[in-house]
Each structure stands twice: as structure tokens, then as C-alpha cells.
Design a protein around this motif. Structure first.
Motif, PDB file in Angstrom:
ATOM      1  N   VAL A  96      34.395  40.946  37.964  1.00 47.66           N
ATOM      2  CA  VAL A  96      34.199  41.289  39.422  1.00 47.66           C
ATOM      3  C   VAL A  96      33.470  39.834  40.068  1.00 47.66           C
ATOM      4  N   ILE A  97      32.275  39.579  39.091  1.00 44.02           N
ATOM      5  CA  ILE A  97      31.653  38.412  39.747  1.00 44.02           C
ATOM      6  C   ILE A  97      32.573  37.224  39.707  1.00 44.02           C
ATOM      7  N   GLY A  98      33.290  36.925  38.753  1.00 46.96           N
ATOM      8  CA  GLY A  98      34.265  35.879  38.889  1.00 46.96           C
ATOM      9  C   GLY A  98      35.169  35.552  40.142  1.00 46.96           C
ATOM     10  N   MET A  99      35.478  36.917  40.871  1.00 49.32           N
ATOM     11  CA  MET A  99      36.460  36.815  42.058  1.00 49.32           C
ATOM     12  C   MET A  99      35.880  36.098  43.118  1.00 49.32           C
ATOM     13  N   GLN A 100      34.501  35.519  42.930  1.00 52.10           N
ATOM     14  CA  GLN A 100      33.945  34.937  44.084  1.00 52.10           C
ATOM     15  C   GLN A 100      34.487  33.365  43.845  1.00 52.10           C
ATOM     16  N   PHE A 101      35.315  32.858  42.839  1.00 54.41           N
ATOM     17  CA  PHE A 101      35.930  31.741  42.870  1.00 54.41           C
ATOM     18  C   PHE A 101      37.230  31.637  43.536  1.00 54.41           C
ATOM     19  N   PHE A 102      37.794  32.892  43.963  1.00 55.55           N
ATOM     20  CA  PHE A 102      39.021  32.902  44.603  1.00 55.55           C
ATOM     21  C   PHE A 102      38.697  32.651  46.283  1.00 55.55           C
ATOM     22  N   THR A 103      39.479  32.106  47.027  1.00 54.55           N
ATOM     23  CA  THR A 103      39.317  32.396  48.633  1.00 54.55           C
ATOM     24  C   THR A 103      39.548  33.573  49.036  1.00 54.55           C
ATOM     25  N   LYS A 104      39.000  33.939  50.239  1.00 57.56           N
ATOM     26  CA  LYS A 104      39.484  35.324  50.711  1.00 57.56           C
ATOM     27  C   LYS A 104      40.901  35.698  50.647  1.00 57.56           C
ATOM     28  N   ASP A 105      41.667  34.587  51.401  1.00 63.53           N
ATOM     29  CA  ASP A 105      43.046  35.048  51.388  1.00 63.53           C
ATOM     30  C   ASP A 105      43.770  35.227  49.990  1.00 63.53           C
ATOM     31  N   LYS A 106      43.189  34.557  49.109  1.00 62.14           N
ATOM     32  CA  LYS A 106      43.757  34.641  47.718  1.00 62.14           C
ATOM     33  C   LYS A 106      43.595  36.141  47.272  1.00 62.14           C
ATOM     34  N   LEU A 107      42.137  36.478  47.549  1.00 61.04           N
ATOM     35  CA  LEU A 107      41.556  37.714  47.260  1.00 61.04           C
ATOM     36  C   LEU A 107      42.776  38.824  47.910  1.00 61.04           C
ATOM     37  N   LEU A 108      42.801  38.892  49.184  1.00 58.57           N
ATOM     38  CA  LEU A 108      43.888  39.620  49.943  1.00 58.57           C
ATOM     39  C   LEU A 108      45.239  39.796  49.382  1.00 58.57           C
ATOM     40  N   THR A 109      45.639  38.801  48.846  1.00 62.43           N
ATOM     41  CA  THR A 109      47.098  38.468  48.355  1.00 62.43           C
ATOM     42  C   THR A 109      47.051  39.314  46.904  1.00 62.43           C
ATOM     43  N   LEU A 110      46.011  39.196  46.187  1.00 66.05           N
ATOM     44  CA  LEU A 110      45.730  39.824  44.849  1.00 66.05           C
ATOM     45  C   LEU A 110      45.887  41.322  44.959  1.00 66.05           C
ATOM     46  N   LEU A 111      45.124  41.663  46.035  1.00 66.39           N
ATOM     47  CA  LEU A 111      44.833  43.058  46.354  1.00 66.39           C
ATOM     48  C   LEU A 111      46.065  43.883  46.937  1.00 66.39           C
ATOM     49  N   SER A 112      46.976  43.027  47.408  1.00 71.11           N
ATOM     50  CA  SER A 112      48.152  43.556  48.240  1.00 71.11           C
ATOM     51  C   SER A 112      49.129  44.129  47.187  1.00 71.11           C
ATOM     52  N   ASP A 113      49.007  43.836  45.886  1.00 68.06           N
ATOM     53  CA  ASP A 113      49.957  43.944  44.712  1.00 68.06           C
ATOM     54  C   ASP A 113      49.377  45.040  43.850  1.00 68.06           C
ATOM     55  N   LEU A 114      48.275  45.667  44.360  1.00 64.53           N
ATOM     56  CA  LEU A 114      47.638  47.049  43.672  1.00 64.53           C
ATOM     57  C   LEU A 114      48.528  48.320  43.735  1.00 64.53           C
TER      58      LEU A 114
END
Length: 301
Positions: A96-114
Motif C-alpha cells: 500500500v505504501i508503494g502505491m505512492q509511486f503511481f500517479t493519481k490517474d494511474k491509481l484510479l485506472t487500477l482501481l477501476s478494474d476492481l
């Protein structure tokens, strides 16, 4: 080439070498030192060579795996498959701490596939249910009652349980008559007995505030109802947050989900995250599956 900071003093102590003799090996690799000493009958060298890759303590000490920078350099030398095998050794908190290395847009893209269940768990760990309902677009509220998984009998139960002031408002909006002149139970039964198209039209005509209250009550009792909303709706809600506020609630995600996400980091950032791996587990992995890799590294340091 990897520059592992080996514990040369530990090696000198184990082999019982004087400073003068150790200086003769100034440009030698670990394997070369062990081979040379063993050839000269150094029993300590023979014993150490046998146990070096069979003792996690010795491995940790020699390769100084307790040093994060040293661990990073070692991980950076690993191929894709080895990195994939280390991922399960990481704690979810570290990923979870490592998620900081993603941009916000990339995070949202990853979460959209949950999967819907995980998305709902994430949302409920991010917002209060009341906040989710307040942010829910009116169109989505109306579409909720058109979903075939929302049974009319269940809707009727929650309609009948509305607070008196909302029931009064609902009856007057539906019938155009003062609420005291209508039988609310009868009206609700009539609504839920309508054909699908007429039922959906009536529900869509109800004040959004009342629809929110109904869905809020239903979801309070059975959070699974929230899975009926598309991920896109929730992603728009998450997009209103700052990146740290998106990341922190991700602790509720499944470990497998976090692994799949974090594996999409570029090699440098992925290595940084992997440095958090428990040193003992890391050493056990190296001993079990990475003998050729360790011997290659040892031959270069």
C-alpha cells in the motif's frame, strides 16, 4: 554490475585470517577467497563454503541483507520471475505504501478494474455510507430500481419503513392528495405490483432525497446492494480526493489485488518497494530457489 557491500570482516573472522593475509585477497571475490583457503587446507574455509548457502544467518551476515541499500542492489539484479516470486513475501501494508509511486490517474485506472465486492469494501473504508449516497448521481439512484437484482418486495419493505415526514412527502407527491387521505400501505403495494416499465417510471419520479434514504437503508442492512453501481461511479467519487487519501483506504484490498497492482511499477520503484521484504524471509527465499544467482553474485564481489 551490482556493488554488494559484503561483510568482509565477518568473512575474515569466520576464516580466522590475519589482517596481513586478508590484504592478499584485496581484489578477490568471496568464492575465490574460499577456494584459495580451502586449497591451503583451511578447515574453516571448507566448513564455511559448505554451510554458506544453507544458513540464513550466514547469508544475511555475508551479504549484509540487513542494510536496505544492499538489499536494493541485490533485488535490482534479479530478473522478472524472481521479482514475481518475492512479491508474495511482502506485507500488504508495504505494498500500500508503494502505491505512492503511481500517479493519481494511474491509481484510479487500477482501481477501476476492481471486482464489485472489493470496490465496495474500498468505498466504505474511504467514505461513510451517507457520504456515498450524497455523492451518488440522481440518474444512478433511478437506475438502481430498474436493476433486476433489486426485488420489488424488498423495495416495498423499505418504502413502508420511511420516517413519517418522508412518508407524508412521498404520498403527497405520488397521489397529489394530502397524506392523511391516502392509505400509504395500499399505495406502496400498488406501486410494487405495477409492470416493470410503469414501476420504473414511478420510482424515477420520486424525489431523489427520498430515493437516497431508501437506498441508504437497504445498503445499511445489506452492503451488497452497493455492488450494483458501476465502478465508474465510484471512481468519480474517489477522483475528488487527494492521492494520499485514495491510497490509505487501500489497506482493505486483497493481497493478491495489491500484488497485481504493485507489479505494474517500473523496475526501479518496484525494487524500492521490495526492499521492505522481511530480511529473514528474503534470505530463506534466496537459499531455497536462488543458488545459481547467489553464486554469480558472490563471484563478482
Amino acid at each position: 554490475m551490482v556493488a554488494i557491500d559484503t561483510n568482509i570482516f565477518h568473512l575474515q573472522s569466520v576464516l580466522n585470517l590475519s589482517n596481513t593475509r586478508m590484504r592478499n585477497y584485496a581484489t578477490s571475490t568471496v568464492d575465490e577467497i574460499l577456494e584459495a583457503e580451502a586449497a591451503q587446507g583451511n578447515v574453516n574455509a571448507l566448513n564455511y563454503a559448505r554451510k554458506l548457502y544453507n544458513s540464513t544467518d550466514e547469508l544475511i551476515e555475508l551479504f549484509r541483507l540487513f542494510d536496505p541499500e544492499n538489499k536494493y542492489r541485490l533485488i535490482s539484479e534479479m530478473d522478472y520471475q524472481m521479482r514475481e516470486e518475492i512479491l508474495p513475501l511482502l506485507d500488504p501494508e508495504d505494498m500500500v505504501i508503494g502505491m505512492q509511486f503511481f500517479t493519481k490517474d494511474k491509481l484510479l485506472t487500477l482501481l477501476s478494474d476492481l471486482e464489485p465486492e472489493e470496490m465496495v469494501n474500498l468505498m466504505l473504508n474511504t467514505f461513510d455510507l451517507e457520504e456515498i449516497m450524497l455523492m451518488m448521481p440522481e440518474e444512478e439512484l433511478q437506475n438502481f430500481f430498474a436493476n433486476t437484482e433489486v426485488e420489488k418486495k424488498d423495495v416495498a419493505k423499505y418504502l413502508k419503513s420511511l420516517p413519517p415526514e418522508l412518508m407524508q412527502q412521498l404520498m403527497e407527491s405520488l397521489t397529489g392528495q394530502p397524506s392523511f387521505q391516502v392509505n400509504s400501505t395500499e399505495i406502496i403495494n400498488q406501486i410494487t405490483s405495477l409492470g416493470d416499465r410503469d414501476y420504473e417510471a414511478v420510482m424515477a419520479s420520486i424525489d431523489p432525497f427520498i430515493l437516497r434514504q431508501i437506498i441508504f437503508s437497504m445498503s445499511s442492512d445489506e452492503p451488497e446492494y452497493l455492488q450494483l453501481f458501476d465502478n465508474e461511479v465510484y471512481i468519480k467519487m474517489l477522483s475528488t480526493l487527494m492521492k494520499p487519501d485514495i491510497i490509505k483506504p487501500m489497506e482493505v484490498l486483497e493481497k493478491e489485488t495489491l500484488m497485481e497492482m504493485i507489479s505494474q511499477l517500473d523496475e526501479n520503484y518496484l525494487s524500492i518497494v521490495m526492499v521492505q521484504v522481511d530480511t529473514q524471509l528474503f534470505a530463506e527465499y534466496l537459499m531455497k530457489d536462488c543458488q545459481p544467482f547467489l553464486e554469480k553474485i558472490a563471484s563478482r564481489i
